[in-house]
Scaffold this motif. Structure first.
Motif, mmCIF file in Angstrom:
data_model
loop_
_atom_site.group_PDB
_atom_site.id
_atom_site.type_symbol
_atom_site.label_atom_id
_atom_site.label_comp_id
_atom_site.label_asym_id
_atom_site.label_seq_id
_atom_site.Cartn_x
_atom_site.Cartn_y
_atom_site.Cartn_z
ATOM 1 N N CYS A 176 22.963 64.986 45.461
ATOM 2 C CA CYS A 176 22.810 64.738 44.025
ATOM 3 C C CYS A 176 22.510 63.259 43.775
ATOM 4 C CB CYS A 176 24.087 65.114 43.267
ATOM 5 S SG CYS A 176 24.610 66.827 43.474
ATOM 6 N N LYS A 177 21.948 62.997 42.628
ATOM 7 C CA LYS A 177 21.626 61.627 42.235
ATOM 8 C C LYS A 177 22.811 61.005 41.511
ATOM 9 C CE LYS A 177 18.198 58.994 39.540
ATOM 10 N NZ LYS A 177 16.983 59.108 38.683
ATOM 11 N N ILE A 178 23.161 59.773 41.896
ATOM 12 C CA ILE A 178 24.185 59.030 41.167
ATOM 13 C C ILE A 178 23.604 57.692 40.710
ATOM 14 C CG2 ILE A 178 26.149 60.121 42.309
ATOM 15 C CD1 ILE A 178 26.423 57.647 44.069
ATOM 16 N N ARG A 179 24.113 57.218 39.562
ATOM 17 C CA ARG A 179 23.641 55.963 38.979
ATOM 18 C C ARG A 179 24.843 55.126 38.551
ATOM 19 N NH1 ARG A 179 19.163 54.046 39.714
ATOM 20 N NH2 ARG A 179 18.894 53.172 37.625
ATOM 21 N N ARG A 180 24.658 53.818 38.523
ATOM 22 C CA ARG A 180 25.670 52.942 37.951
ATOM 23 C C ARG A 180 25.653 53.097 36.435
ATOM 24 N NH1 ARG A 180 24.918 47.995 37.880
ATOM 25 N NH2 ARG A 180 27.053 47.229 38.095
ATOM 26 N N LEU A 181 26.826 53.162 35.830
ATOM 27 C CA LEU A 181 26.929 53.312 34.380
ATOM 28 C C LEU A 181 26.201 52.169 33.673
ATOM 29 C CD1 LEU A 181 30.190 54.309 32.505
ATOM 30 C CD2 LEU A 181 28.638 52.623 31.557
ATOM 31 N N ASP A 182 26.399 50.947 34.150
ATOM 32 C CA ASP A 182 25.739 49.794 33.523
ATOM 33 C C ASP A 182 24.222 49.918 33.578
ATOM 34 O OD1 ASP A 182 28.083 48.560 32.794
ATOM 35 O OD2 ASP A 182 28.138 47.181 34.499
ATOM 36 N N GLY A 210 31.376 50.613 38.362
ATOM 37 C CA GLY A 210 29.943 50.552 38.091
ATOM 38 C C GLY A 210 29.617 50.373 36.621
ATOM 39 N N GLY A 211 30.652 50.352 35.769
ATOM 40 C CA GLY A 211 30.423 50.210 34.331
ATOM 41 C C GLY A 211 31.184 49.066 33.705
ATOM 42 N N LEU A 212 31.607 48.106 34.521
ATOM 43 C CA LEU A 212 32.436 47.016 34.000
ATOM 44 C C LEU A 212 31.729 46.210 32.913
ATOM 45 C CD1 LEU A 212 34.243 45.627 37.190
ATOM 46 C CD2 LEU A 212 35.228 46.929 35.296
ATOM 47 N N GLY A 213 30.424 46.028 33.063
ATOM 48 C CA GLY A 213 29.680 45.277 32.049
ATOM 49 C C GLY A 213 29.701 45.979 30.705
ATOM 50 N N THR A 214 29.467 47.289 30.728
ATOM 51 C CA THR A 214 29.478 48.078 29.495
ATOM 52 C C THR A 214 30.873 48.117 28.885
ATOM 53 O OG1 THR A 214 27.665 49.461 30.319
ATOM 54 C CG2 THR A 214 29.013 50.366 28.534
ATOM 55 N N ILE A 215 31.884 48.309 29.735
ATOM 56 C CA ILE A 215 33.261 48.375 29.239
ATOM 57 C C ILE A 215 33.678 47.036 28.630
ATOM 58 C CG2 ILE A 215 35.670 48.675 29.939
ATOM 59 C CD1 ILE A 215 34.636 50.647 32.096
ATOM 60 N N LYS A 216 33.321 45.950 29.299
ATOM 61 C CA LYS A 216 33.678 44.618 28.792
ATOM 62 C C LYS A 216 32.992 44.332 27.463
ATOM 63 C CE LYS A 216 33.812 39.750 30.187
ATOM 64 N NZ LYS A 216 33.507 38.783 31.286
ATOM 65 N N LYS A 217 31.749 44.772 27.326
ATOM 66 C CA LYS A 217 30.985 44.504 26.108
ATOM 67 C C LYS A 217 31.388 45.426 24.962
ATOM 68 C CE LYS A 217 26.277 44.802 24.263
ATOM 69 N NZ LYS A 217 24.864 45.159 24.572
ATOM 70 N N SER A 218 31.531 46.729 25.239
ATOM 71 C CA SER A 218 31.728 47.718 24.173
ATOM 72 C C SER A 218 33.189 47.973 23.833
ATOM 73 C CB SER A 218 31.076 49.048 24.572
ATOM 74 O OG SER A 218 29.686 48.921 24.727
ATOM 75 N N ASP A 233 29.276 53.566 41.346
ATOM 76 C CA ASP A 233 29.025 52.127 41.435
ATOM 77 C C ASP A 233 27.806 51.813 42.293
ATOM 78 O OD1 ASP A 233 30.126 52.892 43.840
ATOM 79 O OD2 ASP A 233 31.511 51.198 43.994
ATOM 80 N N GLU A 234 26.987 52.845 42.572
ATOM 81 C CA GLU A 234 25.756 52.667 43.339
ATOM 82 C C GLU A 234 24.657 53.525 42.730
ATOM 83 O OE1 GLU A 234 26.339 52.250 47.870
ATOM 84 O OE2 GLU A 234 27.916 53.657 47.261
ATOM 85 N N ASN A 235 23.411 53.153 43.029
ATOM 86 C CA ASN A 235 22.257 53.963 42.650
ATOM 87 C C ASN A 235 21.681 54.569 43.929
ATOM 88 O OD1 ASN A 235 22.443 53.130 39.908
ATOM 89 N ND2 ASN A 235 21.336 51.250 40.398
ATOM 90 N N LYS A 236 21.902 55.859 44.126
ATOM 91 C CA LYS A 236 21.450 56.475 45.371
ATOM 92 C C LYS A 236 21.580 57.996 45.279
ATOM 93 C CE LYS A 236 25.922 56.464 47.790
ATOM 94 N NZ LYS A 236 26.640 56.044 49.020
ATOM 95 N N LEU A 238 41.145 47.793 35.064
ATOM 96 C CA LEU A 238 40.974 47.779 33.614
ATOM 97 C C LEU A 238 41.918 46.782 32.943
ATOM 98 C CD1 LEU A 238 40.386 51.594 32.991
ATOM 99 C CD2 LEU A 238 38.700 49.748 33.061
ATOM 100 N N ALA A 239 43.062 46.520 33.559
ATOM 101 C CA ALA A 239 43.959 45.486 33.026
ATOM 102 C C ALA A 239 43.283 44.120 33.067
ATOM 103 C CB ALA A 239 45.263 45.458 33.812
ATOM 104 N N SER A 240 42.392 43.917 34.041
ATOM 105 C CA SER A 240 41.666 42.644 34.123
ATOM 106 C C SER A 240 40.738 42.456 32.930
ATOM 107 C CB SER A 240 40.864 42.579 35.428
ATOM 108 O OG SER A 240 39.751 43.472 35.399
ATOM 109 N N LEU A 241 40.436 43.563 32.228
ATOM 110 C CA LEU A 241 39.636 43.504 31.001
ATOM 111 C C LEU A 241 40.525 43.641 29.768
ATOM 112 C CD1 LEU A 241 36.555 45.712 32.009
ATOM 113 C CD2 LEU A 241 36.825 43.235 32.178
ATOM 114 N N ASP A 242 41.832 43.475 29.961
ATOM 115 C CA ASP A 242 42.809 43.515 28.869
ATOM 116 C C ASP A 242 42.932 44.907 28.263
ATOM 117 O OD1 ASP A 242 44.793 42.162 27.558
ATOM 118 O OD2 ASP A 242 43.517 41.429 25.938
ATOM 119 N N TYR A 243 43.004 45.911 29.148
ATOM 120 C CA TYR A 243 43.243 47.297 28.738
ATOM 121 C C TYR A 243 44.688 47.684 29.045
ATOM 122 C CZ TYR A 243 38.562 49.027 27.520
ATOM 123 O OH TYR A 243 37.364 49.280 26.892
#
Length: 316
Positions: A195-201, A229-237, A161-164, A264-269
Motif C-alpha cells: 500500500c501507499k503511505i504518505r507523510r501527513l505534512d 510525520g505530521g508535526l508541522g501540521t500539528i504545530k501550526k493548526s 512518517d515516510e513517503n513510500k 505531543l507534550a513537546s508541542l504543549d499538548y
C-alpha cells in the motif's frame, strides 16, 4: 457445518431432509434471538442482500447505514450488541469537540464509521478519510454513498512518517486490524498487501490544506509514526486529537505509548485518558495498570474549553 455446506450436502444426498433441517434450526434460533436483542439496541434494521449485510443504526439523532461483508464491521456491531453503545468512551462528547466548518482527518478510516457519523452530524465539516487497504477502501466509499455523503475526500493511502510503498497485513474477517505489522488479532490468515503511505505534512502541502481542526487516528500500533510525520501540521493548526494507544500494538513497532505522550507534550499538548465507564482524566504516562485504550490530546490553550465539554471528567 456452515449453511451452504448443509445445502450442498443435502443436494448430494449425503444427508436427509430431516438431518438438514436439524442443522439449520440452531441458525434460525440465533436469528430470532438477534431479532429480540436489537429491539433494545440502536440497530433499527438489518438487511441481507445476498453478499453484504446492511445495518441501520440510530446514533446521536442520526440514522447511519453501514454495509460490510462478514467480519468487516465487527467492532461497531459487536459493541452495540454487547453494550448498546458504539464508543462508550466518547458518548455524547465527540461531536461537541469538532467546531463548525472544521477540517477533520479520519486516519485509519476502515469502512467509514467515524467518517459517516461526523459528516452526517456536521454537514458543514470537511472530512478527509484515509484507508490504505483497497478492499476496505471500497467499503468506505460504499458506506459514504449509502448515507448520501460525498466521496470527494477519500484517499486510498495510509499516513506515516515516510513517503513510500509499505507492506500491510490484512484479514478480510477483521478489516479493522490491518496493520504494517502482523498482529495476529484473529488468526493466522492475514495476507500481505503493498500500500501507499504518505507523510501527513506532505499530504497537506500537496492538497493545499492550510489547517486541520480535529484528527482521529486509529492505525493499529503505528500512531506514533503518523504524528511524527505530521508535526508541522500539528504545530501550526493545533488540532484536537483522538487516538488509540495500545501497549501490545505499539510494542510490535518497537515503541511505547509514552513516546506519543512525550512527542505531543513537546508541542504543549495534554493527554486525557478515556475510560469505558465514561470517566475521563488527565494522564501523564501509561503504565502496566493503565486500562484505557483511547485518548484525547488537547493543546494547552484549548484545555479549559475542552474539559468543560467532557462529561465524566475528573482531575484526580
Amino acid at each position: 457445518m456452515r449453511l451452504r455446506e448443509v445445502q450442498n450436502a443435502y443436494k448430494k444426498a449425503e444427508i436427509t431432509r430431516f438431518e438438514a433441517n436439524k442443522l439449520i434450526m440452531p441458525v434460525l434460533d440465533v436469528l430470532y434471538d438477534l431479532s429480540d436483542l436489537i429491539k433494545e439496541s440502536c440497530i433499527s434494521k438489518i438487511e441481507l442482500d445476498g453478499t453484504n449485510i446492511v445495518f441501520t443504526i440510530e446514533y446521536e439523532k442520526e440514522q447511519i447505514k453501514l454495509c460490510a461483508e462478514q467480519g468487516a464491521c465487527i467492532s461497531v456491531v459487536s459493541n452495540i450488541l454487547a453494550t448498546n453503545t458504539v464508543e462508550a468512551e466518547l458518548e455524547d462528547n465527540l461531536y461537541e469537540l469538532i467546531p463548525e466548518n472544521a477540517v477533520v482527518f479520519d486516519i485509519g478510516a476502515n469502512i467509514g464509521w467515524y467518517s459517516v457519523c461526523i459528516a452526517k452530524h456536521h454537514p458543514d465539516v470537511q472530512v478527509f478519510s484515509f484507508e490504505p487497504i483497497f478492499y476496505t477502501f471500497l467499503y468506505l466509499k460504499k458506506n459514504l454513498q449509502l448515507n448520501s455523503l460525498s466521496t470527494e475526500r477519500i484517499y486510498n493511502i495510509g499516513l506515516s512518517d515516510e513517503n513510500k510503498q509499505a507492506i500491510f497485513y490484512f484479514n478480510n474477517k477483521c478489516t479493522e486490524t490491518s496493520s504494517m505489522r502482523d498482529l495476529k488479532y484473529i488468526n493466522d490468515e492475514s495476507q500481505q498487501i503493498e500500500c501507499k503511505i504518505r507523510r501527513l505534512d506532505d499530504f497537506c502541502t500537496e492538497q493545499k490544506i492550510d489547517h486541520v481542526d480535529f484528527i482521529k487516528c486509529d492505525v493499529e500500533g503505528a500512531e506514533f509514526f503518523v504524528f511524527r510525520g505530521g508535526l508541522g501540521t500539528i504545530k501550526k493548526s493545533r488540532p484536537v486529537i483522538f487516538t488509540e494507544m495500545l501497549r501490545k500494538w505499539s510494542s510490535a513497532f518497537d515503541y511505547h505509548p509514552n513516546d506519543i505522550i512525550l512527542l505531543l507534550a513537546s508541542l504543549d499538548y495534554v493527554c486525557i485518558a478515556l475510560n469505558r465507564n465514561g470517566k475521563k482524566r488527565i494522564l501523564m504516562e501509561v503504565n502496566e495498570d493503565t486500562e484505557e485504550m483511547n485518548y484525547l490530546f488537547i493543546p494547552q490553550e484549548k484545555l479549559a474549553e475542552t474539559v468543560s465539554k467532557l462529561k465524566g471528567f475528573t482531575n484526580g
